[in-house]
Design a protein around this motif. Structure first.
Motif, PDB file in Angstrom:
ATOM      1  N   LEU A  30       0.805  -1.228   0.000  1.00 21.15           N
ATOM      2  CA  LEU A  30       0.000   0.000   0.000  1.00 21.15           C
ATOM      3  C   LEU A  30       0.834   1.273   0.000  1.00 21.15           C
ATOM      4  CD1 LEU A  30      -2.634  -0.928   2.764  1.00 21.15           C
ATOM      5  CD2 LEU A  30      -2.677  -1.485   0.333  1.00 21.15           C
ATOM      6  N   GLY A  31       2.152   1.125   0.118  1.00 26.90           N
ATOM      7  CA  GLY A  31       3.020   2.290   0.285  1.00 26.90           C
ATOM      8  C   GLY A  31       2.885   3.310  -0.833  1.00 26.90           C
ATOM      9  N   THR A  32       2.940   2.834  -2.072  1.00 31.06           N
ATOM     10  CA  THR A  32       2.920   3.751  -3.230  1.00 31.06           C
ATOM     11  C   THR A  32       1.617   4.542  -3.273  1.00 31.06           C
ATOM     12  OG1 THR A  32       4.301   2.175  -4.403  1.00 31.06           O
ATOM     13  CG2 THR A  32       3.236   3.861  -5.740  1.00 31.06           C
ATOM     14  N   GLU A  33       0.502   3.848  -3.100  1.00 32.92           N
ATOM     15  CA  GLU A  33      -0.811   4.514  -3.156  1.00 32.92           C
ATOM     16  C   GLU A  33      -0.960   5.536  -2.035  1.00 32.92           C
ATOM     17  OE1 GLU A  33      -5.575   3.371  -2.847  1.00 32.92           O
ATOM     18  OE2 GLU A  33      -4.106   1.751  -2.996  1.00 32.92           O
ATOM     19  N   LEU A  34      -0.526   5.188  -0.829  1.00 30.48           N
ATOM     20  CA  LEU A  34      -0.713   6.092   0.309  1.00 30.48           C
ATOM     21  C   LEU A  34       0.255   7.276   0.293  1.00 30.48           C
ATOM     22  CD1 LEU A  34      -1.531   3.481   3.092  1.00 30.48           C
ATOM     23  CD2 LEU A  34      -3.049   5.288   2.250  1.00 30.48           C
ATOM     24  N   ARG A  35       1.438   7.072  -0.275  1.00 28.31           N
ATOM     25  CA  ARG A  35       2.383   8.201  -0.350  1.00 28.31           C
ATOM     26  C   ARG A  35       1.822   9.334  -1.200  1.00 28.31           C
ATOM     27  NH1 ARG A  35       6.023   3.870  -0.238  1.00 28.31           N
ATOM     28  NH2 ARG A  35       7.709   4.054   1.309  1.00 28.31           N
ATOM     29  N   ARG A  36       0.957   8.988  -2.154  1.00 26.17           N
ATOM     30  CA  ARG A  36       0.364  10.027  -3.013  1.00 26.17           C
ATOM     31  C   ARG A  36      -0.617  10.905  -2.246  1.00 26.17           C
ATOM     32  NH1 ARG A  36      -1.053   5.662  -6.790  1.00 26.17           N
ATOM     33  NH2 ARG A  36       0.790   5.196  -8.035  1.00 26.17           N
ATOM     34  N   LYS A  37      -1.037  10.439  -1.079  1.00 25.76           N
ATOM     35  CA  LYS A  37      -2.086  11.152  -0.343  1.00 25.76           C
ATOM     36  C   LYS A  37      -1.537  12.134   0.696  1.00 25.76           C
ATOM     37  CE  LYS A  37      -5.409   7.371  -0.937  1.00 25.76           C
ATOM     38  NZ  LYS A  37      -6.419   8.046  -1.760  1.00 25.76           N
ATOM     39  N   THR A  51      -8.009   2.438   2.766  1.00 29.09           N
ATOM     40  CA  THR A  51      -7.110   1.732   1.843  1.00 29.09           C
ATOM     41  C   THR A  51      -6.839   0.313   2.336  1.00 29.09           C
ATOM     42  OG1 THR A  51      -6.112   3.856   1.256  1.00 29.09           O
ATOM     43  CG2 THR A  51      -4.896   1.896   0.608  1.00 29.09           C
ATOM     44  N   LEU A  52      -6.637   0.165   3.638  1.00 30.69           N
ATOM     45  CA  LEU A  52      -6.468  -1.182   4.204  1.00 30.69           C
ATOM     46  C   LEU A  52      -7.716  -2.027   3.928  1.00 30.69           C
ATOM     47  CD1 LEU A  52      -4.924  -0.211   7.679  1.00 30.69           C
ATOM     48  CD2 LEU A  52      -3.792  -1.690   6.004  1.00 30.69           C
TER      49      LEU A  52
END
Length: 403
Positions: free
Chosen positions: A64-71, A109-110
């Motif tokens: 999930l790192g990539t998706e959450l870093r965008r937020k 997201t989780l």
């Protein structure tokens, strides 16, 4: 409603950050679980969460790192300022990858990465015991249902039913209350990518930008007893906070004045004493705890949520190494009990020193804030210096390893 009985392999109590992360970590290893959440919807109390590089390592393992870093934008430095002392201390946090995530972004997201039907809402566990024949956990819900599990993981927070059934001491409360909230700037805020900590008399205010328009802030103060009347009413929380920060700079007062009232919360700070973590019985049979149920700590390091993410990775890894996969791996209940016990023992051994160190560092940092005399403050600071041999942000160096 009549009494009914269900059987599940792995049951996770609590659908907060740690519970959902544990379910997802197990899912990534091909292991199904059921999350029981007492609320009727996903809960994201506390507005936002600071995540350092150790938390991002865990989120990367979950995919999930990539998706959450965008937020959330990366924060470049921590600026400590003292209101009445023209004093500024700057700590670079570029290497620590600190970002401030909305809790709702993290929780949603989780949840959306879990298989459907993984989370059962409106399900409150009122008691836990061991089956006298199999030794597996038996859970009782508030609507009279019985749930039998092979494995029980308590991610049910500081007031954990599972922790109580393991015989863990109840957490203690710091004499500090914390208000948390969001302020949105429709035309964008002018704050740099800095985490500001501003100290007044018995008050600490923190401000972290989430993105170009949204700012998360918190106000911690020694808590008067009457604040319990305020806790449920957002407008009263706002009034209480504005009164607390009346001597702060105008831009800070404006930020609180124009906050999103629905995001406001006022809570006390709970913690499990570090010396209790040293000897606590964190597992028994095929039952264990993770996240705040295991090691609730003050927010003074910004590591509570990330520690729960680390727990999830380590626990899923330990369980997957011992759990039989598929029908060809069928084994007796007794053998399964033995293997799961081995996994839990391994998990607790791997986590105990880590959470004890975080808890001690957090406890000492909080104690510096609440210490009534300079002598006590100096003692706490001296112990902290010993703890911080690796530097102010040394707690971010930890790597939970791969799933």
């Amino acid at each position: 409603m009549g009494s009914k009985e269900e059987h599940h392999d792995i049951v996770i109590v609590g659908g907060g950050i740690c519970g959902l992360a544990t379910a997802l970590a197990l899912h990534r290893k091909g292991i199904n679980s059921l999350v029981l959440e007492k609320s009727d919807t996903l809960r994201a109390a506390g507005a936002a969460i600071g995540v350092y590089i150790n938390g991002w390592r865990a989120l990367d393992q979950l995919g999930l790192g990539t998706e959450l870093r965008r937020k959330a934008i990366p924060l470049t430095e921590i600026r400590d300022m003292w209101l009445h002392k023209n004093k500024l201390q700057v700590t670079s946090c570029r290497k620590e990858e600190l970002r401030c995530l909305k809790r709702s972004d993290l929780i949603e997201t989780l949840a959306k990465n879990l298989p459907t039907q993984s989370v059962r809402f409106g399900c409150q566990i009122v008691a836990v015991e061991s089956d006298p024949i199999t030794s597996f956990p038996v859970l009782y819900t508030n609507d009279g249902a019985t749930i039998k599990a092979k494995v029980l993981i308590g991610c049910d927070g500081s007031n954990s039913v599972v922790a109580k059934s393991l015989g863990l001491q109840a957490p203690k409360v710091f004499p500090i209350s914390a208000v948390r909230g969001f302020t949105s700037y429709s035309d964008g805020h002018s704050f740099d990518s800095h985490f500001i900590r501003l100290r007044g008399d018995g008050v600490l205010l923190g401000r972290l930008p989430v993105d170009e328009k949204l700012v998360y802030w918190f106000v911690g103060r020694l808590s008067p007893s009457q604040d319990s009347d305020v806790r449920k009413v957002p407008e009263l929380i706002k009034e209480f906070t504005l009164e607390t920060i009346r001597e702060f700079p105008p831009e800070i007062i404006e930020m609180v004045k124009h906050c999103d009232s629905s995001s406001l919360s006022l809570t006390h700070i709970w913690y499990r004493a570090p010396w209790h973590l040293l000897f606590a019985n964190f597992w028994q049979g095929t039952m264990t705890v993770a996240g705040d149920a295991m090691h609730v700590m003050g927010p003074f390091l910004g590591q509570g949520g990330s520690a729960g993410l680390e727990d999830a990775i380590v626990l899923a890894r330990c369980l997957s190494q011992e759990m039989p996969m598929g029908p060809e791996g069928a084994i007796s209940d007794r053998e399964l009990c033995r293997r799961i016990g081995r996994a839990m023992s391994k998990y607790v051994n791997e986590r105990r020193l880590r959470v004890m160190r975080l808890s001690a560092q957090s406890y000492l940092t909080g104690s510096v804030v609440v210490a009534s005399s300079w002598v006590k403050k100096l003692v706490c600071l001296a112990i902290l210096v010993v703890f911080l041999g690796g530097g102010l942000l040394s707690h971010t160096n930890y790597d939970c390893g791969s799933l």
